[in-house]
Motif scaffolding. Structure first.
Motif, PDB file in Angstrom:
ATOM      1  N   SER A  39       0.816  -1.220   0.000  1.00  0.00           N
ATOM      2  CA  SER A  39       0.000   0.000   0.000  1.00  0.00           C
ATOM      3  C   SER A  39       0.849   1.271   0.000  1.00  0.00           C
ATOM      4  CB  SER A  39      -0.929   0.010   1.213  1.00  0.00           C
ATOM      5  OG  SER A  39      -0.169  -0.015   2.411  1.00  0.00           O
ATOM      6  N   TYR A  40       2.060   1.179   0.482  1.00  0.00           N
ATOM      7  CA  TYR A  40       2.941   2.355   0.559  1.00  0.00           C
ATOM      8  C   TYR A  40       3.876   2.463  -0.647  1.00  0.00           C
ATOM      9  CZ  TYR A  40       6.161  -1.218   2.284  1.00  0.00           C
ATOM     10  OH  TYR A  40       6.916  -2.347   2.418  1.00  0.00           O
ATOM     11  N   ARG A  41       3.707   1.580  -1.634  1.00  0.00           N
ATOM     12  CA  ARG A  41       4.573   1.582  -2.804  1.00  0.00           C
ATOM     13  C   ARG A  41       3.761   1.798  -4.070  1.00  0.00           C
ATOM     14  NH1 ARG A  41       9.321  -2.137  -3.099  1.00  0.00           N
ATOM     15  NH2 ARG A  41       9.688  -0.591  -4.692  1.00  0.00           N
TER      16      ARG A  41
END
Length: 108
Positions: A39-41
């Motif tokens: 989700s953070y990439r």
């Protein structure tokens, strides 16, 4: 050596011709192979269809032929002599457009 039989690329047929799916290690496909896109990439790499090139042996013969010609042009009897017989110039680019003309499986 992407696009050759030994590359383990997925081979697909498009319009009667074989293509190898080539993808960079930051692409969506590569991240899916390693647990999915976190989700953070973001997926940043390219994915393209390369024309299938068959066995790698023919490509290696072309590379070796080019090296032999290069040595002959500069008068080097082997690769060890090459830096002594030629001037090398470093070329830097910000963008590598080598795959721009190829179709992407995801339309990007």
């Amino acid at each position: 050596m992407a696009g050759h039989a030994e590359s383990e690329a997925k081979i697909v047929e498009k319009e009667g011709k074989p293509y190898a799916l080539f993808y960079g290690m930051s692409s969506y496909t590569a991240q899916e192979h390693h647990g999915g896109v976190r989700s953070y990439r973001a997926s940043e790499g390219r994915e393209v269809y390369l024309p299938f090139r068959g066995a790698v042996a023919a490509c290696l013969q072309e590379i070796l032929g080019g090296l032999r010609s290069t040595c002959a042009y500069v008068g080097a009897t082997n690769l060890e002599e090459l830096p002594k017989r030629a001037i090398f110039i470093r070329v830097r680019r910000q963008i590598n457009p080598v795959y721009n003309h190829l179709e992407s499986p995801h339309g990007s």
